[in-house]
Scaffold this active site. Structure first.
Site, short mmCIF file in Angstrom:
data_model
loop_
_atom_site.label_atom_id
_atom_site.label_comp_id
_atom_site.label_asym_id
_atom_site.label_seq_id
_atom_site.Cartn_x
_atom_site.Cartn_y
_atom_site.Cartn_z
N GLY A 15 0.81 -1.22 0.00
CA GLY A 15 0.00 0.00 0.00
C GLY A 15 0.84 1.26 0.00
N HIS B 104 -1.91 6.98 -2.32
CA HIS B 104 -2.20 5.55 -2.20
C HIS B 104 -3.64 5.26 -1.77
CE1 HIS B 104 1.94 4.79 -3.10
NE2 HIS B 104 2.30 5.62 -2.14
N LYS C 266 -7.25 4.96 -3.31
CA LYS C 266 -7.94 4.93 -4.59
C LYS C 266 -9.14 5.86 -4.55
CE LYS C 266 -6.42 0.22 -5.25
NZ LYS C 266 -6.74 -1.17 -4.92
N ARG D 224 -8.30 -10.51 0.30
CA ARG D 224 -9.56 -10.07 0.93
C ARG D 224 -10.52 -9.59 -0.16
NH1 ARG D 224 -6.01 -5.61 1.18
NH2 ARG D 224 -6.82 -3.91 -0.10
N VAL E 5 -12.67 -2.86 -1.52
CA VAL E 5 -13.66 -1.77 -1.59
C VAL E 5 -14.30 -1.74 -2.98
CG1 VAL E 5 -13.98 0.73 -1.43
CG2 VAL E 5 -12.34 -0.39 0.09
N ARG F 80 -15.41 6.85 -5.09
CA ARG F 80 -15.47 6.79 -3.62
C ARG F 80 -15.84 8.17 -3.09
NH1 ARG F 80 -10.61 3.02 -1.24
NH2 ARG F 80 -10.54 1.51 -2.97
C1 MV4 Z 1 5.99 0.49 -7.81
C2 MV4 Z 1 5.95 1.68 -8.56
C3 MV4 Z 1 6.86 1.82 -9.59
N1 MV4 Z 1 7.74 0.83 -9.85
N2 MV4 Z 1 6.87 -0.47 -8.11
C4 MV4 Z 1 2.84 1.81 -4.50
C5 MV4 Z 1 1.96 0.98 -3.65
C6 MV4 Z 1 2.43 -0.40 -3.75
N3 MV4 Z 1 1.30 -1.28 -3.84
C7 MV4 Z 1 3.30 -0.46 -4.96
N4 MV4 Z 1 3.48 0.91 -5.38
C8 MV4 Z 1 4.25 1.21 -6.44
N5 MV4 Z 1 5.14 0.27 -6.79
C9 MV4 Z 1 7.73 -0.28 -9.11
N6 MV4 Z 1 8.62 -1.24 -9.37
C10 MV4 Z 1 5.00 2.65 -8.23
C11 MV4 Z 1 4.14 2.42 -7.16
C12 MV4 Z 1 3.16 3.45 -6.92
C13 MV4 Z 1 1.80 3.20 -7.09
C14 MV4 Z 1 1.32 1.94 -7.45
C15 MV4 Z 1 -0.03 1.70 -7.60
C16 MV4 Z 1 -0.94 2.74 -7.42
C17 MV4 Z 1 -0.50 3.96 -7.07
C18 MV4 Z 1 0.87 4.23 -6.89
C19 MV4 Z 1 1.32 5.49 -6.54
C20 MV4 Z 1 2.64 5.73 -6.36
C21 MV4 Z 1 3.57 4.71 -6.55
#
Ligand code: MV4
Length: 450
Positions: free
Chosen positions: A164, A235, A237, A291, A294, A337
């Site tokens: 997250g 982070h 949604k 899980r 939402v 949301r």
């Molecule tokens: C990343 C990424 C870019 N490259 N991994 C943020 C939450 C976590 N679930 C994983 N995340 C990210 N991982 C790599 N290799 C960018 C994010 C990220 C992100 C991912 C999903 C939804 C929103 C985001 C917002 C900022 C960064």
């Protein structure tokens, strides 16, 4: 089937579970904190038990109190909803030790997916494409720098116990990597009590696309398509939709079948979400959520499958009611949301709802647990409700969403509804042309200031 289900949650998801239980003919028990005595889930359940004071750690996270509530009411299963105890493997085990079924995955799978290094190792073993990076954790700076040079900068240091978005650090060079590693380790140790970290290639403008799965724990599993959750802030949604504007049927079927096959191999039980970053036509696994989420209504609207109903059936030992070839995707759905927050500052805005009119009409669903005269307490998350709209095409869906947003009235508190009224008028949103940083850029450029 279960005799009685206790719902260890509150708000709209507690209402959602009660609705499914009513259709299944299963009596329900609501639990609530002292702050939630007037909450809608307490009124709609067949029975209710107060399990503690307002603070979640003393009520919705209070395992002994929840066990006692099961004992008092004779509940033989617990639905955890999302958040709270929903991904707590120990809670699932404790319930089982007391002959109570946890409506969710096997404890073993919750635990594996809770450790992001183990989750990624499992995904790789099962043939799911993962982000290039370290095979497991990184133990030294020298090792990290070697891996980073192989995959290329920028790289991202992630905490094994994170998820997250917590405990991540970007490094653009070998110099930055050393400090990113020590900062990430220290933060992970402080936040999670575990300083294990791993390394990934940093993807700069991906979309966040997640695949919904459902399994019966006996080797049968299906995928129910994807949700595009790229529109988020810090982070959290904000808007989720399915199908993703970025995919076509061929790409969807391929990643969906890869994920479904992996779930069959795991004998995965219950609902789950396999999360990917999607960039330049490629999928990269990042995490799995064990899980209900939402945004599950997006999938319900496009597949016409009741995910909570199926989740309860398989938890009770039923065989999966469907094969992959039975699943058809119909039209488009978008979920907004609606939070009790200022739409510009995003500051929480709890308080009394003096006037409430949910949106309705063809293709419009509003999942909420508020009513006119209800006071939103300040102790929990700020979700007022989810506005979910379905249409034959994305264009019809957007048209209905615009109309539904005009109908929605929530007076007395600030809500994020004005943000959605602005978004449905933005060209990039209308075109489906956005990535995970789009919303933050829009807000930083004053998208909500006029
Ligand atoms: C990343 C990424 C870019 N490259 N991994 C943020 C939450 C976590 N679930 C994983 N995340 C990210 N991982 C790599 N290799 C960018 C994010 C990220 C992100 C991912 C999903 C939804 C929103 C985001 C917002 C900022 C960064």
């Amino acid at each position: 089937m279960f005799d009685k289900i206790l719902i260890a949650n509150r708000g709209e998801i507690a209402m959602r579970v009660i609705r499914a239980c009513k259709e299944l003919g299963i009596p329900t028990v609501a639990v609530h904190s002292t702050a939630d005595a007037e909450a809608m889930h307490v009124r709609f359940a067949d029975e209710s038990v107060c399990i503690g004071p307002a603070a979640a750690k003393d009520s919705y996270l209070n395992v002994p109190a929840i066990l006692a509530a099961c004992e008092i009411t004779g509940a033989d299963a617990v639905h955890p909803g999302y958040g709270f105890l929903s991904e707590n493997a120990r809670f699932a085990e404790i319930l089982n030790d007391h002959n109570i079924d946890f409506i969710g995955p096997k404890a073993e799978h919750i635990r594996t997916m809770g450790d992001k290094i183990e989750a990624k190792r499992t995904a790789r073993r099962l043939g799911i494409p993962v982000v290039p990076g370290s095979e497991g954790g990184v133990s030294s700076d020298v090792e990290a720098i070697r891996i980073a040079r192989e995959i290329g900068f920028p790289v991202l240091v992630k905490a094994a116990a994170g998820g997250g978005g917590r405990g991540m650090k970007v490094a653009k060079s070998a110099e930055e990597l050393s400090s990113a590693l020590s900062t990430a380790r220290a933060e992970a140790k402080a936040a999670f009590g575990d300083d294990a970290v791993y390394l990934e290639k940093y993807l700069t403008k991906p979309r966040h696309i997640e695949i919904q799965v459902l399994g019966d724990g006996k080797g049968n599993a299906v995928h129910l398509g994807e949700r595009d959750c790229s529109l988020q802030r810090r982070h959290q949604k904000v808007w989720e939709e399915g199908p993703s504007p970025a995919l076509n049927a061929g790409v969807r079927d391929k990643i969906g079948e890869t994920v479904a096959k992996a779930m069959r191999e795991l004998s995965y039980l219950g609902v789950g979400t396999v999360e990917f970053l999607f960039e330049d036509g490629e999928f990269y696994f990042i995490e799995m959520n064990t899980r209900i989420q939402v945004e599950h209504p997006v999938t319900e609207m496009i597949t016409d499958i009741d995910l909570i109903f199926e989740q309860i059936r398989v938890a009770a030992g039923a065989t999966l009611a469907m094969k992959q070839s039975d699943i058809e995707f119909r039209g488009h759905a978008i979920e907004c949301r609606i939070n009790a927050e200022n739409p510009v500052s995003f500051r929480p805005s709890p308080g009394k709802i003096v006037h409430y009119h949910p949106a309705g009409g063809l293709g419009v669903r509003m999942d909420s647990a508020v009513y006119q005269g209800y006071t939103i307490p300040p102790f929990y998350d700020s979700l007022v409700g989810k506005l979910i709209v379905h249409g034959k095409s994305r264009q019809e869906c957007l048209m209905r969403l615009k109309r539904a947003l005009d109908e929605l009235v929530v007076d007395g508190i600030d809500t994020t509804a004005p943000l959605f009224r602005a978004l449905v008028r933005e060209k990039d949103i209308i075109d489906g042309n956005y990535h995970i940083h789009w919303l933050e850029h829009f807000l930083a450029q004053g998208g909500m200031d006029d």
